[in-house]
Structure formats: structure tokens, C-alpha cells
Design a protein around this motif. Structure first.
Motif, mmCIF file in Angstrom:
data_model
loop_
_atom_site.group_PDB
_atom_site.id
_atom_site.type_symbol
_atom_site.label_atom_id
_atom_site.label_comp_id
_atom_site.label_asym_id
_atom_site.label_seq_id
_atom_site.Cartn_x
_atom_site.Cartn_y
_atom_site.Cartn_z
ATOM 1 N N PHE A 1 0.831 -1.202 0.000
ATOM 2 C CA PHE A 1 0.000 0.000 0.000
ATOM 3 C C PHE A 1 0.871 1.259 0.000
ATOM 4 N N VAL A 2 0.279 2.349 -0.487
ATOM 5 C CA VAL A 2 0.960 3.637 -0.409
ATOM 6 C C VAL A 2 0.386 4.495 0.714
ATOM 7 N N ASP A 3 -0.711 4.077 1.306
ATOM 8 C CA ASP A 3 -1.282 4.792 2.448
ATOM 9 C C ASP A 3 -2.203 3.841 3.196
ATOM 10 N N ASN A 4 -2.635 4.255 4.392
ATOM 11 C CA ASN A 4 -3.518 3.371 5.160
ATOM 12 C C ASN A 4 -4.982 3.562 4.805
ATOM 13 N N ILE A 5 -5.253 4.404 3.797
ATOM 14 C CA ILE A 5 -6.616 4.514 3.278
ATOM 15 C C ILE A 5 -6.973 3.264 2.490
ATOM 16 N N GLY A 6 -5.951 2.666 1.858
ATOM 17 C CA GLY A 6 -6.179 1.442 1.105
ATOM 18 C C GLY A 6 -5.730 1.502 -0.336
ATOM 19 N N HIS A 7 -5.107 2.615 -0.764
ATOM 20 C CA HIS A 7 -4.595 2.688 -2.136
ATOM 21 C C HIS A 7 -3.398 1.744 -2.264
ATOM 22 N N MET A 8 -3.471 0.852 -3.216
ATOM 23 C CA MET A 8 -2.390 -0.114 -3.415
ATOM 24 C C MET A 8 -1.330 0.451 -4.348
ATOM 25 N N ASN A 9 -0.085 0.043 -4.104
ATOM 26 C CA ASN A 9 0.966 0.347 -5.061
ATOM 27 C C ASN A 9 1.008 -0.763 -6.112
ATOM 28 N N LEU A 10 1.984 -0.707 -6.986
ATOM 29 C CA LEU A 10 2.025 -1.678 -8.077
ATOM 30 C C LEU A 10 2.187 -3.103 -7.563
ATOM 31 N N LYS A 11 2.997 -3.268 -6.531
ATOM 32 C CA LYS A 11 3.136 -4.603 -5.944
ATOM 33 C C LYS A 11 1.804 -5.083 -5.389
ATOM 34 N N GLY A 12 1.113 -4.201 -4.651
ATOM 35 C CA GLY A 12 -0.171 -4.590 -4.075
ATOM 36 C C GLY A 12 -1.219 -4.873 -5.132
ATOM 37 N N GLY A 13 -1.326 -3.994 -6.138
ATOM 38 C CA GLY A 13 -2.331 -4.182 -7.176
ATOM 39 C C GLY A 13 -2.120 -5.458 -7.972
ATOM 40 N N SER A 14 -0.874 -5.714 -8.345
ATOM 41 C CA SER A 14 -0.605 -6.925 -9.133
ATOM 42 C C SER A 14 -0.787 -8.175 -8.293
ATOM 43 N N THR A 15 -0.401 -8.109 -7.012
ATOM 44 C CA THR A 15 -0.588 -9.268 -6.128
ATOM 45 C C THR A 15 -2.069 -9.545 -5.921
ATOM 46 N N PHE A 16 -2.826 -8.488 -5.591
ATOM 47 C CA PHE A 16 -4.251 -8.670 -5.365
ATOM 48 C C PHE A 16 -4.949 -9.174 -6.626
ATOM 49 N N THR A 17 -4.596 -8.629 -7.764
ATOM 50 C CA THR A 17 -5.230 -9.031 -9.018
ATOM 51 C C THR A 17 -5.002 -10.510 -9.300
ATOM 52 N N ARG A 18 -3.788 -10.977 -9.046
ATOM 53 C CA ARG A 18 -3.499 -12.396 -9.277
ATOM 54 C C ARG A 18 -4.235 -13.282 -8.275
ATOM 55 N N MET A 19 -4.341 -12.795 -7.042
ATOM 56 C CA MET A 19 -5.106 -13.544 -6.044
ATOM 57 C C MET A 19 -6.582 -13.578 -6.418
ATOM 58 N N LEU A 20 -7.066 -12.491 -6.977
ATOM 59 C CA LEU A 20 -8.464 -12.421 -7.413
ATOM 60 C C LEU A 20 -8.736 -13.465 -8.497
ATOM 61 N N ALA A 21 -7.789 -13.606 -9.416
ATOM 62 C CA ALA A 21 -7.950 -14.585 -10.499
ATOM 63 C C ALA A 21 -8.008 -16.006 -9.943
ATOM 64 N N ARG A 22 -7.285 -16.247 -8.838
ATOM 65 C CA ARG A 22 -7.345 -17.565 -8.212
ATOM 66 C C ARG A 22 -8.680 -17.773 -7.493
ATOM 67 N N TYR A 23 -9.204 -16.703 -6.922
ATOM 68 C CA TYR A 23 -10.455 -16.798 -6.171
ATOM 69 C C TYR A 23 -11.650 -16.954 -7.096
ATOM 70 N N TYR A 24 -11.600 -16.326 -8.258
ATOM 71 C CA TYR A 24 -12.690 -16.409 -9.231
ATOM 72 C C TYR A 24 -12.186 -16.992 -10.551
ATOM 73 N N PRO A 25 -11.753 -18.229 -10.584
ATOM 74 C CA PRO A 25 -11.196 -18.807 -11.828
ATOM 75 C C PRO A 25 -12.213 -18.840 -12.963
ATOM 76 N N GLU A 26 -13.510 -18.868 -12.601
ATOM 77 C CA GLU A 26 -14.531 -18.912 -13.644
ATOM 78 C C GLU A 26 -14.602 -17.613 -14.439
ATOM 79 N N ASP A 27 -14.115 -16.505 -13.875
ATOM 80 C CA ASP A 27 -14.175 -15.210 -14.554
ATOM 81 C C ASP A 27 -12.892 -14.871 -15.293
ATOM 82 N N PHE A 28 -11.785 -15.494 -14.883
ATOM 83 C CA PHE A 28 -10.497 -15.105 -15.458
ATOM 84 C C PHE A 28 -9.740 -16.310 -15.995
ATOM 85 N N ALA A 29 -10.443 -17.160 -16.711
ATOM 86 C CA ALA A 29 -9.812 -18.331 -17.308
ATOM 87 C C ALA A 29 -8.792 -17.895 -18.350
#
Length: 359
Positions: free
Chosen positions: A293-321
Motif C-alpha cells: 500500500f501507499v497509504d492506510n486509506i487502502g490505495h495499493m501500489n504496483l506490488k499490491g495491485g498486481s498481487t491482489f489481481t493475481r489472487m483475485l484470479a485464483r479466487y474467481y477462476p470462472e471469470d479469469f480463465a
């Protein structure tokens, strides 16, 4: 005496009209010369939503600045577009989706995610008029809905609606002068290019967080007008056969939520799910480390955004095949991140997201 006054009045009127014509010339010639970067994002969004895209996008993300830096299409299937905007709210996103759907086929899925502040308050939508994101009739429609629900939209500065849409010098003069002094054209063009190659997402390769302090959230609230437009958005998706997934993004590790907050959050979304049985609501309370994160409001930096996005793809494999075809600009986005010194291996997820509704 009367003739002299008449001549003087005519001359003053002539000078004022001439000055106003000069003003219109500079204001309309090229807004990229003077608008700020938030307005540039609105301009990109307006042009994107008003255009037809082939191949079509399968996944659409709606939200505010937290969503804009959390959902990164570059790290997904490539058939995704991020239609979130910094400073946005359910009102603006409803109209963005409406215009997009009027020019494109319906996506397979729509993700919606807003920060608590974007849901509980309602910042003025008038500032987007610099980019003509909303039409004047849409602005009047919003104000009528706000009046019906007791929501008073206040502009900053507090000028009337017509001044924003008629290029009143009172509204735009400072922006225009700053643009002349600082030459914003090149930086604004770069901003547009960034949105193009990253499918609407905006992310800087910040790897170190800033901001300190522990925060506890004690209440969850959605204002009546935001609730109205969330329901309008879901209704629009339902009428177009688009499944909806509402996601509450992971919080900064320093943020905690009281039991009162959790109950109010659950109550609101349980009521929403009762009215729209097909929607899905997930809250990933944590899952990312502080350096994401870049702040405690919740804005992600590039590491956070890319990590979360990849985790999201694992959580919803039906949407991101992976079988979903990639958009042509996906490789360009990854190459730009690489040129900025970002190593995608540092954002390879080591865990998985945990949804509090599954606990």
C-alpha cells in the motif's frame, strides 16, 4: 450626454464580448493544454465509454480510486477493462456503465467496489464537467434524484450548474492560467496513453508505503443517493443479463473494524442481496502486507495491485480463465511496468484471499 453613455456602453460591451470570445477560443481549442489529470482521466473514460470496442471486453470493473489501482487488467486475462475513476462514486459509475453498454455488447461479469468514504458521502459531480463526462441533462437528472432523497450536492467552488457547463471563466480561469504556465499538454498526453495501454487502470511503481497510524472503523453507512445509484447499476446489469460481484478490497494492516461496523456492513448487503438475489458480495478484509500500500486509506501500489489481481484470479477462476483471448495492448502494459523497474516476480502471491462471508 445620453449619446456618450450609449457609446461608452457599446464599447464596454464590445470589449467584454471580444474578451469572452478569446476566452472561448483558448478554453475550447485543446482542453489537454490546461485541465488537471483527474479531468484527463474523465476525458479518457468519456471517449472509451462512447466508443465501440472489438474484440469486446468480458469483465468490467467499476469503482473509485481504490478500485482503479487494485484491479489491474495487465495481470488478468486481458479481456478486462477498469472503468473506475479517482474521486468517483456510484452515481458517476452508473452513467459510465450506461454509456458503455449503449455502444458495446454486455460483458460476462461486472465487478463493483467502492471505498467507505465514496459510499457514505457524495462529493460534487460537477467537476467532471470540464471533461464533459456527464451531459447537462444527466447532471440535472442527478440533481433531481438528490433533491428527491434529500441530498444537497455542493460544488467546489460553489458555483451554479450552468457555469460548469457554459465554460464560465469563474470556474476555469485558474486551471487555464496554470496550464499556460506549466504546459500540461505533454503530461496529459502521457496520462491518456497510460490509460490506453493499461485498460483504464492507473498505477505507479511505488514499492514503499508512506503514512503512519492505526485506524479503527466503527460504522458503515451508504448515503440514500448512493444506495439509489448502486441499485440502478445492479438493475441495469440484471436487465442486460450481467452477473454482479461486489467486492470490498483488502484493508491496510493498520486498519481494524469493530463488531458494530461488521454488523452494519452485513445488514446493508444482506438487504441488497434480498432485493437482488443473483448478486455476490465478498469482503477480503486483509490478505496483503503493509508494503503493498501507499497509504492506510487502502490505495495499493504496483506490488499490491498486481498481487491482489493475481489472487483475485485464483479466487474467481470462472471469470479469469486463461482461455479468454488477450487484448492487444496487454503486453505493452507489462513492458511499461518492466521499464519502470518493476519485477513482476515480487508480486507472486504466496497465499490466498479470505472472504469474511465464508468464515
Amino acid at each position: 450626454m445620453k449619446k456618450d453613455l450609449k457609446k461608452l456602453s457599446c464599447r464596454i460591451l464590445f470589449v467584454l464580448c471580444t474578451l469572452f470570445l478569446f476566452w472561448l477560443y483558448f478554453a475550447l481549442k485543446n482542453p489537454l493544454d490546461y485541465v488537471d489529470q483527474d479531468a484527463v482521466d474523465c476525458m479518457w473514460m468519456r471517449n472509451f465509454a462512447d466508443s465501440s470496442h472489438n474484440p469486446s471486453y468480458d469483465v468490467v470493473f467499476l469503482g473509485d480510486s481504490l478500485s482503479n489501482c487494485a484491479f489491474l487488467p495487465d495481470f488478468l486475462s486481458g479481456a478486462c477493462v477498469n472503468l473506475s475513476l479517482g474521486g468517483s462514486n456510484p452515481i458517476l459509475e452508473y452513467y459510465i456503465l450506461s454509456r458503455y453498454l449503449s455502444n458495446n455488447s454486455a460483458p460476462r461479469i461486472c465487478y463493483i467496489s467502492f471505498a467507505d468514504q465514496s459510499l457514505g458521502t457524495c462529493n460534487s459531480f460537477l467537476s467532471t464537467s470540464t471533461a464533459r463526462l456527464l451531459t447537462f441533462s444527466e447532471a440535472r437528472e442527478i440533481m433531481a434524484e438528490g433533491e428527491r432523497l434529500g441530498q444537497n450536492f455542493t460544488a467546489t467552488p460553489p458555483y451554479s450548474v450552468w457555469e460548469f457547463y457554459c465554460l464560465s471563466p469563474r470556474v476555469y480561469q485558474l486551471s487555464l492560467l496554470r496550464g499556460i504556465v506549466t504546459n500540461r499538454k505533454e503530461s496529459n498526453r502521457t496520462r491518456l496513453r497510460h490509460a490506453d495501454i493499461h485498460s483504464g487502470a492507473y498505477m505507479q511503481p511505488v514499492t514503499l508505503p508512506f503514512g503512519e497510524g492505526v485506524s479503527t472503523k466503527d460504522s458503515f453507512y451508504v448515503s440514500p443517493v448512493n444506495d439509489s445509484y448502486i441499485r440502478k447499476t445492479i438493475g441495469q446489469c440484471v436487465s442486460n443479463g450481467i452477473p454482479v460481484k461486489i467486492v470490498k478490497l483488502p484493508s491496510h494492516p493498520s486498519v481494524s473494524h469493530t463488531e458494530k461496523y461488521r454488523m452494519e456492513f452485513r445488514d446493508y448487503y444482506e438487504n441488497l442481496k434480498a432485493d437482488y438475489p443473483g448478486i455476490e458480495v465478498d469482503w477480503f478484509e486483509y490478505g496483503l502486507t503493509e508494503d503493498c500500500f501507499v497509504d492506510n486509506i487502502g490505495h495499493m501500489n504496483l506490488k499490491g495491485g498486481s498481487t491482489f489481481t493475481r489472487m483475485l484470479a485464483r479466487y474467481y477462476p470462472e471469470d479469469f480463465a486463461e482461455r479468454v483471448p488477450q487484448q492487444g495492448n496487454m503486453s505493452a502494459g507489462l513492458e511499461e511496468y518492466s521499464s519502470l523497474g518493476f519485477d513482476s516476480l515480487q508480486s507472486e502471491p504466496s497465499g490466498s484471499l479470505t472472504d469474511i462471508f465464508d468464515e
